[in-house]
Design a protein around this motif. Structure first.
Motif, short mmCIF file in Angstrom:
data_model
loop_
_atom_site.label_atom_id
_atom_site.label_comp_id
_atom_site.label_asym_id
_atom_site.label_seq_id
_atom_site.Cartn_x
_atom_site.Cartn_y
_atom_site.Cartn_z
N ARG A 233 1.94 -1.34 0.39
CA ARG A 233 0.34 -0.07 0.10
C ARG A 233 1.35 1.00 -0.11
NH1 ARG A 233 -4.74 2.14 1.09
NH2 ARG A 233 -4.46 4.05 1.85
N ASP A 234 1.89 1.26 0.63
CA ASP A 234 2.79 2.27 1.16
C ASP A 234 3.28 2.63 -0.26
OD1 ASP A 234 1.28 3.70 3.14
OD2 ASP A 234 2.61 1.97 4.02
N HIS A 235 4.11 1.91 -0.35
CA HIS A 235 5.26 1.49 -2.00
C HIS A 235 4.11 1.69 -3.08
CE1 HIS A 235 7.87 -0.46 -4.90
NE2 HIS A 235 6.11 -0.46 -5.33
N LYS B 231 4.61 5.78 -5.07
CA LYS B 231 4.97 6.05 -6.73
C LYS B 231 4.26 7.55 -6.93
CE LYS B 231 5.33 1.10 -7.70
NZ LYS B 231 6.62 0.33 -8.02
N LEU B 232 3.94 7.51 -6.61
CA LEU B 232 2.56 8.69 -7.15
C LEU B 232 3.13 10.16 -6.06
CD1 LEU B 232 0.16 10.44 -8.34
CD2 LEU B 232 -1.36 9.86 -6.70
N GLU B 233 3.50 9.90 -5.22
CA GLU B 233 4.57 10.89 -4.50
C GLU B 233 5.03 11.40 -5.31
OE1 GLU B 233 3.63 13.04 -1.24
OE2 GLU B 233 4.88 13.41 -1.18
N ASP B 234 6.16 10.72 -5.44
CA ASP B 234 7.46 10.91 -6.34
C ASP B 234 7.19 11.29 -7.67
OD1 ASP B 234 8.51 9.85 -3.87
OD2 ASP B 234 9.45 8.50 -4.91
N MET B 235 5.66 11.18 -7.46
CA MET B 235 5.59 11.38 -9.54
C MET B 235 4.24 12.08 -9.27
SD MET B 235 5.98 8.83 -12.71
CE MET B 235 5.15 8.85 -14.51
N PRO B 236 3.91 12.75 -9.33
CA PRO B 236 2.44 14.05 -9.06
C PRO B 236 1.22 13.89 -10.09
CG PRO B 236 4.19 15.12 -8.73
CD PRO B 236 5.32 14.34 -8.90
N GLU C 81 16.48 4.16 -15.69
CA GLU C 81 15.56 5.10 -14.78
C GLU C 81 14.28 5.02 -13.75
OE1 GLU C 81 15.44 8.60 -13.06
OE2 GLU C 81 18.09 7.83 -13.85
N VAL C 82 13.62 4.59 -14.52
CA VAL C 82 11.89 4.26 -13.80
C VAL C 82 12.47 3.45 -12.21
CG1 VAL C 82 9.74 2.79 -13.80
CG2 VAL C 82 11.33 4.36 -15.64
N VAL C 83 13.48 2.02 -12.41
CA VAL C 83 13.84 1.58 -11.78
C VAL C 83 14.40 2.05 -10.15
CG1 VAL C 83 15.28 -0.44 -10.47
CG2 VAL C 83 14.65 -0.90 -12.86
N ARG C 84 15.10 3.34 -10.60
CA ARG C 84 15.99 3.57 -9.63
C ARG C 84 15.26 4.79 -8.80
NH1 ARG C 84 17.27 8.18 -8.12
NH2 ARG C 84 16.64 9.74 -10.30
N LYS C 85 13.68 5.04 -9.57
CA LYS C 85 12.85 5.85 -8.82
C LYS C 85 12.22 5.37 -8.07
CE LYS C 85 10.73 10.30 -9.19
NZ LYS C 85 10.05 11.33 -10.11
N HIS C 86 12.09 3.95 -8.70
CA HIS C 86 9.94 3.83 -7.95
C HIS C 86 10.35 2.39 -7.52
CE1 HIS C 86 8.11 7.36 -9.29
NE2 HIS C 86 8.56 6.74 -11.02
N ALA C 87 10.80 1.63 -7.67
CA ALA C 87 11.11 -0.01 -7.75
C ALA C 87 11.52 -0.45 -6.14
CB ALA C 87 12.09 -0.77 -8.21
N SER C 88 11.36 -1.25 -6.04
CA SER C 88 11.59 -1.81 -4.34
C SER C 88 13.55 -2.65 -4.41
CB SER C 88 10.62 -2.85 -3.59
OG SER C 88 11.30 -3.68 -3.96
N ARG C 89 13.94 -2.19 -3.86
CA ARG C 89 14.93 -2.51 -3.46
C ARG C 89 15.57 -3.72 -3.39
NH1 ARG C 89 15.22 1.30 -6.61
NH2 ARG C 89 16.59 3.11 -6.48
N LYS C 90 13.90 -4.66 -2.89
CA LYS C 90 13.96 -6.09 -2.50
C LYS C 90 15.00 -7.10 -4.44
CE LYS C 90 10.39 -8.00 -0.82
NZ LYS C 90 9.88 -8.41 0.10
N ASP C 91 14.16 -7.10 -5.23
CA ASP C 91 13.20 -6.81 -6.61
C ASP C 91 14.59 -6.53 -7.65
OD1 ASP C 91 12.29 -8.82 -5.19
OD2 ASP C 91 10.24 -8.22 -5.93
N ARG C 92 15.34 -4.90 -7.34
CA ARG C 92 15.52 -4.52 -7.73
C ARG C 92 16.44 -5.37 -9.43
NH1 ARG C 92 19.52 -0.05 -6.03
NH2 ARG C 92 20.76 -1.45 -4.91
N HIS C 93 16.94 -6.14 -8.65
CA HIS C 93 17.57 -7.15 -10.08
C HIS C 93 17.28 -7.67 -10.91
CE1 HIS C 93 21.02 -5.30 -7.67
NE2 HIS C 93 20.61 -5.92 -6.49
N PHE C 94 16.06 -8.19 -9.96
CA PHE C 94 15.16 -8.58 -11.07
C PHE C 94 14.50 -8.23 -12.32
CE2 PHE C 94 14.73 -11.15 -6.78
CZ PHE C 94 15.65 -12.43 -6.73
N VAL C 95 14.41 -6.89 -11.81
CA VAL C 95 14.11 -6.40 -13.07
C VAL C 95 14.20 -6.79 -14.38
CG1 VAL C 95 12.86 -3.60 -14.16
CG2 VAL C 95 12.77 -4.47 -11.71
#
Ligand SMILES: Cc1cc2nc3c(=O)[nH]c(=O)nc-3n(C[C@H](O)[C@H](O)[C@H](O)COP(=O)(O)OP(=O)(O)OC[C@H]3O[C@@H](n4cnc5c(N)ncnc54)[C@H](O)[C@@H]3O)c2cc1C
Length: 499
Positions: A269-271, A275-280, A464-478
């Motif tokens: 939910r917060d995650h 995303k919207l908080e970071d990209m209005p 760039e989308v990963v850097r800004k919005h993805a969770s770090r847990k799964d970052r390497h899987f993207v």
């Protein structure tokens, strides 16, 4: 202390328990005016609906009762925020305005900027207080999860006592001209939310993990807390902590996995709202610009999808169900969205608006981030093109849900229920033929999306989308299909959330 009052501005936080803004208002030591503003401009937006307003009205009634219980009074005024605040300022002299931080659509973002300008020019200090795991002005996603978890672990804020309250006239309830009322929707208010939470943690939640994806069982086994969280009748933190307390008790066989999955969704939910908080303008613009201009409009397809008349039984059943009840489980929301975006090749901005209106629990941050994810426009998630015929068979094996919501198919033999076009007597049905060939349309959509993904510039922007919005847990899987499958397996009921 000089004169002046504090205005406590309620927005999507319709409770007094664990209410950091109320606590802040109390700490300021001035008389407090508790205010809710019914903003006609907000309710005239295309994502607003009568069912949401009805829920909010009920929640406001509940809030007014709670405030009365601590000697306060809720003042409800109608108008644009700056005008309402300015008039109160003239009458009472506002020294402080206190509210929670809001992560909403561009409309609320722009309104908050106008309020900030007004407050500055009027000499009013505006405190915007954090109430969720969403972090304002986040520098980096690397530390986000730790910050969110720290917030959730902090003690809940107590309801203050001994405040001096300021009274002001309330306006009569306005007629906002919203037509979409939904008698079967959930009822607004904290009491209903608490009762659902209690029932979920002691009884219904036991089968959550295994039953959440079925529209039949999910109605009972899911928490159903979404509208109460969306409009703040419950605080996210109190739900997280109540669940943690239940986990600590060791509630017995079958519960551990379900409660773990539930905690994960509360974090999602917060995650997503982050995303919207970071990209209005997430509700207006593709997260990855490579998809700009890809999809178009098709009024007849859009109409059929909104009306639950696509001729694809499980899609229509889900759409009719959510129209009638205001709620749908996650898996089926994903399927509806994906069907619109891939099979029907419709632009997510139009279809997302329709779903926003029919969801009583409309939460812009979750909604638009999910809408884009299920439409494949984030650039970072594995494509998930559902086969609605297979989904119907898997999630509604007896056909009871499909037959209930698409009674035109009552006589169709089980074997053909999810694909009646194959039945020899299909022509006699009072049900339309499928608006597209589901297999062929999926194939075409996949090809179109992959053509973009293989483009030379795609990867750099996706990173760039990963850097800004993805969770770090799964970052390497993207962007790497096999490992993402392994990641999804860890909690396999709502595959591929791309956190
Ligand atoms: C296209 C699409 C649009 C959506 N729009 C909304 C929306 O406007 N408002 C909304 O609250 N949820 C939305 N969701 C997420 C999810 O479907 C709902 O939160 C969930 O179905 C609500 O039922 P529940 O409260 O019983 O959820 P539970 O499964 O009991 O989960 C508990 C809470 O966790 C949060 N949650 C659960 N699943 C997710 C998820 N996948 N992503 C983020 N948070 C989650 C919600 O706050 C939910 O109330 C959307 C999903 C999709 C695919």
């Amino acid at each position: 202390m000089s004169g002046g009052i504090t205005v406590l501005w309620f927005k999507r936080d319709l409770r007094i328990a664990d209410h950091p803004a109320l606590a802040r208002a109390a700490d300021l030591g001035r008389p407090v005016l508790a205010l809710y503003i019914v903003e006609p401009g907000l309710w005239a937006e295309p994502d607003a609906s009568g069912r949401q307003w009805d829920f909010v009205r009920e929640a406001l009634g509940d809030l007014a009762g709670a405030l009365a219980g601590i000697g306060g009074k809720l003042v409800v005024q109608v108008g644009e925020a700056v005008e309402v605040l300015d008039a109160l300022h003239r009458d009472h002299g506002i020294a402080h305005l206190v509210s929670h931080q809001e992560t909403g659509t561009l409309w609320t973002y722009d309104r908050d900027r106008r309020v900030a300008d007004w407050a500055k020019s009027a000499g009013v200090a505006w405190d915007e207080v954090q109430q969720t795991g969403v972090v304002r002005r986040l520098n980096t996603r690397d530390t986000w999860a730790a910050q969110r978890n720290r917030f959730m672990a902090r003690e809940q804020v107590e309801v203050p006592s001994g405040l001096t309250w300021v009274d002001a006239p309330s306006d009569p309830w306005p007629d906002l001209g919203l037509l979409d009322h939904c008698p079967e929707r959930q009822v607004g208010g904290r009491q209903q939310g608490l009762s659902l939470l209690g029932g979920f943690l002691t009884e219904r939640g036991k089968t959550y993990r295994s039953a959440m994806s079925s529209p039949v069982e999910g109605e009972w086994a899911c928490s159903r807390l979404s509208p109460y969280l969306a409009f703040g009748c419950l605080s996210g933190r109190e739900v997280v902590q109540a669940t943690a307390a239940r986990q600590a008790e060791g509630p017995g066989r079958g519960w551990a996995g379900s409660l773990k999955s539930f905690q994960a969704r509360l974090a999602w939910r917060d995650h997503f709202v982050q995303k919207l908080e970071d990209m209005p303008d997430l509700d207006r613009r593709n997260m990855h610009s490579g998809y700009d201009g890809l999809r178009g409009t098709d009024p007849e397809r859009l109409r059929a999808w909104c009306a639950g008349e696509t001729g694809v039984p499980f899609v229509d059943a889900c759409m009719r169900y959510v129209s009638a009840t205001g709620w749908l489980n996650f898996r089926m929301r994903s399927m509806l969205m994906a069907f619109a975006s891939y099979h029907l090749w419709l632009d997510w901005r139009q279809t997302g608006l329709h779903l926003a209106r029919v969801f009583t629990d409309y939460e812009p941050g979750i909604h638009w981030a999910q809408t884009q994810m299920q439409s494949g426009t984030t650039g970072i998630n594995t494509l998930r093109i559902y086969n609605p015929v297979k989904q119907g068979g898997d999630q509604d094996p007896t056909g009871v849900f499909t037959r209930r919501w698409v009674p035109e198919l009552a006589e169709v033999p089980d074997k053909y229920l999810q694909a009646p076009w194959g039945w020899e007597e299909a022509e006699g049905l009072a049900y339309p033929p499928p608006v597209v060939d589901v297999v062929e349309a999926a194939r075409e959509a996949r090809g179109r999306i992959w053509a973009v993904r293989r483009g030379p510039e795609f990867r750099a922007e996706a990173d760039e989308v990963v850097r800004k919005h993805a969770s770090r847990k799964d970052r390497h899987f993207v962007n790497d299909r096999a490992p993402r499958k392994r990641a999804a397996k860890r909690d396999g009921r709502q595959m591929d959330l791309g956190l």
